[in-house]
Write a protein that holds these residues in place. Structure first.
Motif, PDB file in Angstrom:
ATOM      1  N   VAL A  52       0.821  -1.208   0.000  1.00 22.88           N
ATOM      2  CA  VAL A  52       0.000   0.000   0.000  1.00 22.88           C
ATOM      3  C   VAL A  52       0.853   1.255   0.000  1.00 22.88           C
ATOM      4  O   VAL A  52       0.331   2.357  -0.189  1.00 22.88           O
ATOM      5  N   GLY A  53       2.156   1.115   0.218  1.00 25.89           N
ATOM      6  CA  GLY A  53       3.015   2.289   0.222  1.00 25.89           C
ATOM      7  C   GLY A  53       4.462   1.902   0.455  1.00 25.89           C
ATOM      8  O   GLY A  53       4.798   0.724   0.616  1.00 25.89           O
ATOM      9  N   TYR A  54       5.309   2.915   0.475  1.00 25.79           N
ATOM     10  CA  TYR A  54       6.740   2.722   0.678  1.00 25.79           C
ATOM     11  C   TYR A  54       7.220   3.744   1.701  1.00 25.79           C
ATOM     12  O   TYR A  54       6.787   4.900   1.691  1.00 25.79           O
ATOM     13  N   ILE A  55       8.121   3.298   2.569  1.00 27.59           N
ATOM     14  CA  ILE A  55       8.620   4.154   3.633  1.00 27.59           C
ATOM     15  C   ILE A  55      10.095   4.445   3.405  1.00 27.59           C
ATOM     16  O   ILE A  55      10.854   3.583   2.955  1.00 27.59           O
ATOM     17  N   GLU A 106      -7.151   9.560  -0.131  1.00 27.95           N
ATOM     18  CA  GLU A 106      -7.372  10.345   1.079  1.00 27.95           C
ATOM     19  C   GLU A 106      -8.425   9.707   1.977  1.00 27.95           C
ATOM     20  O   GLU A 106      -8.379   9.846   3.200  1.00 27.95           O
ATOM     21  N   HIS A 107      -9.389   9.005   1.383  1.00 24.76           N
ATOM     22  CA  HIS A 107     -10.436   8.385   2.188  1.00 24.76           C
ATOM     23  C   HIS A 107      -9.871   7.306   3.100  1.00 24.76           C
ATOM     24  O   HIS A 107     -10.422   7.049   4.178  1.00 24.76           O
ATOM     25  N   ALA A 108      -8.787   6.650   2.676  1.00 24.65           N
ATOM     26  CA  ALA A 108      -8.201   5.586   3.492  1.00 24.65           C
ATOM     27  C   ALA A 108      -7.579   6.137   4.771  1.00 24.65           C
ATOM     28  O   ALA A 108      -7.393   5.387   5.738  1.00 24.65           O
ATOM     29  N   LEU A 156       2.011   6.632   0.468  1.00 22.62           N
ATOM     30  CA  LEU A 156       1.009   5.675   0.028  1.00 22.62           C
ATOM     31  C   LEU A 156       0.898   5.671  -1.489  1.00 22.62           C
ATOM     32  O   LEU A 156       1.036   6.709  -2.137  1.00 22.62           O
ATOM     33  N   ARG A 157       0.625   4.494  -2.031  1.00 18.24           N
ATOM     34  CA  ARG A 157       0.440   4.365  -3.475  1.00 18.24           C
ATOM     35  C   ARG A 157      -0.959   4.824  -3.854  1.00 18.24           C
ATOM     36  O   ARG A 157      -1.958   4.377  -3.283  1.00 18.24           O
ATOM     37  N   PRO A 159      -1.779  17.007 -10.637  1.00 17.43           N
ATOM     38  CA  PRO A 159      -0.573  16.166 -10.644  1.00 17.43           C
ATOM     39  C   PRO A 159      -0.766  14.944 -11.524  1.00 17.43           C
ATOM     40  O   PRO A 159      -1.852  14.366 -11.594  1.00 17.43           O
ATOM     41  N   ALA A 160       0.299  14.569 -12.203  1.00 18.77           N
ATOM     42  CA  ALA A 160       0.244  13.366 -13.023  1.00 18.77           C
ATOM     43  C   ALA A 160       0.160  12.121 -12.169  1.00 18.77           C
ATOM     44  O   ALA A 160      -0.354  11.106 -12.588  1.00 18.77           O
ATOM     45  N   CYS A 161       0.649  12.178 -10.930  1.00 16.41           N
ATOM     46  CA  CYS A 161       0.583  11.048  -9.999  1.00 16.41           C
ATOM     47  C   CYS A 161       0.361  11.612  -8.613  1.00 16.41           C
ATOM     48  O   CYS A 161       1.230  12.288  -8.071  1.00 16.41           O
ATOM     49  N   VAL A 162      -0.808  11.342  -8.017  1.00 14.95           N
ATOM     50  CA  VAL A 162      -1.138  11.856  -6.696  1.00 14.95           C
ATOM     51  C   VAL A 162      -0.609  10.902  -5.648  1.00 14.95           C
ATOM     52  O   VAL A 162      -0.848   9.701  -5.704  1.00 14.95           O
ATOM     53  N   THR A 163       0.130  11.419  -4.676  1.00 13.44           N
ATOM     54  CA  THR A 163       0.653  10.603  -3.594  1.00 13.44           C
ATOM     55  C   THR A 163       0.300  11.236  -2.270  1.00 13.44           C
ATOM     56  O   THR A 163       0.050  12.429  -2.171  1.00 13.44           O
ATOM     57  N   LEU A 164       0.293  10.425  -1.255  1.00 18.14           N
ATOM     58  CA  LEU A 164       0.005  10.889   0.092  1.00 18.14           C
ATOM     59  C   LEU A 164       1.172  10.532   0.987  1.00 18.14           C
ATOM     60  O   LEU A 164       1.675   9.414   0.959  1.00 18.14           O
TER      61      LEU A 164
END
Length: 267
Positions: free
Chosen positions: A82-85, A120-122, A111-112, A252-257
């Protein structure tokens, strides 16, 4: 003397109505595309489950609604990151073995955006908590093999069972850590890779639109006045009128959180 309506205002009003209709059509197309992507993912997951169980030629079996549950019962687990740290420690050398050793260290969990339609809902409601549990994968431990007994560095060569240690070299290279949640950032603006900032991006957009990057066909024969292009890491939607161009949206071409976390010291 009666006043006559200005034809220019009528043309502008007509163009605004056309733009509104086009925006609704684009929104519907995106919704259909999202539905198709979700259906494709489900079909691919079902196909992977069938291939994992083994396939042999013959009559096609009936669809089993409990296939996913049966696959889990057989020990076939499929996970999706679900993401990378990333943290202030880029290499293994010098990284503390416990978070309490360096309490000023910081990390960022990205987060991916492809996992959820609305990432954002997650994270809704997460700001009510001070700490989070993170289950992660030791994807860079450097070894694909593992042993039942290991030699922890602080036991001076004594062999103990791998499950009584923090060794990342285990059958399932999973880890668990408790981290303090400090901030949650939603990156709605694109991160520029080549441009130096929003001012450079605005100047580049103006220069591109002034040169009219459309093809001859789109300029002279195509009735569609909408135009899309990508600049650096931004997707830009614009509208070309008679003698002018208007930017409708920049996204953005790729939205990240990003969620800023701090490893919590042991209790």
């Amino acid at each position: 003397m009666a006043q006559t309506a200005c034809p220019c205002s009528e043309c502008i009003q007509s163009l605004k109505q056309q733009v509104s209709v086009m925006r609704k059509e684009i929104r519907n197309i995106r919704q259909h595309a999202d539905s198709a992507v979700r259906a494709h993912r489900k079909q691919m997951a079902s196909l992977q489950s069938v291939l994992a169980d083994g396939w042999s030629p013959g009559p096609r079996p009936s669809r089993d609604p409990g296939g996913a549950r049966a696959s889990l019962e057989r020990g076939h687990v499929q996970t999706v990151p679900v993401g990378y740290i990333s943290s202030c420690f880029a290499n293994k050398s010098g990284t503390p073995r416990q978070p309490g050793i360096c309490t000023s260290s910081r990390a960022s969990l990205q987060l991916r955006a492809s996992v959820f339609n609305n990432p954002e809902h997650a994270l809704a409601g997460l700001d009510q908590y001070s700490h989070v549990w993170l289950i992660f994968l030791f994807h860079k431990n450097g070894h694909v093999s593992y042993k039942a007994k290991v030699k922890p560095p602080r036991l001076n060569g004594q062999r103990v069972g791998v499950y009584s240690t923090r060794s990342p070299h285990r059958p399932n290279a999973l880890g668990l850590t408790l981290a303090r949640l400090e901030d949650r950032v939603s990156q709605r603006r694109p991160r520029f890779q080549f441009l130096r900032g929003p001012e450079d991006a605005a100047a580049a957009i103006r220069a591109l639109l002034a040169a009219d990057p459309r093809s001859v066909y789109r300029r002279t024969r195509c009735p569609d006045r909408l135009f899309f292009f990508t600049l650096d890491t931004a997707d830009i939607t614009c509208w070309f009128g008679d003698g002018f161009a208007e930017v409708l949206r920049v996204r953005p071409a790729c939205v990240t959180l990003d969620a800023a976390v701090t490893p919590a010291p042991p209790q």
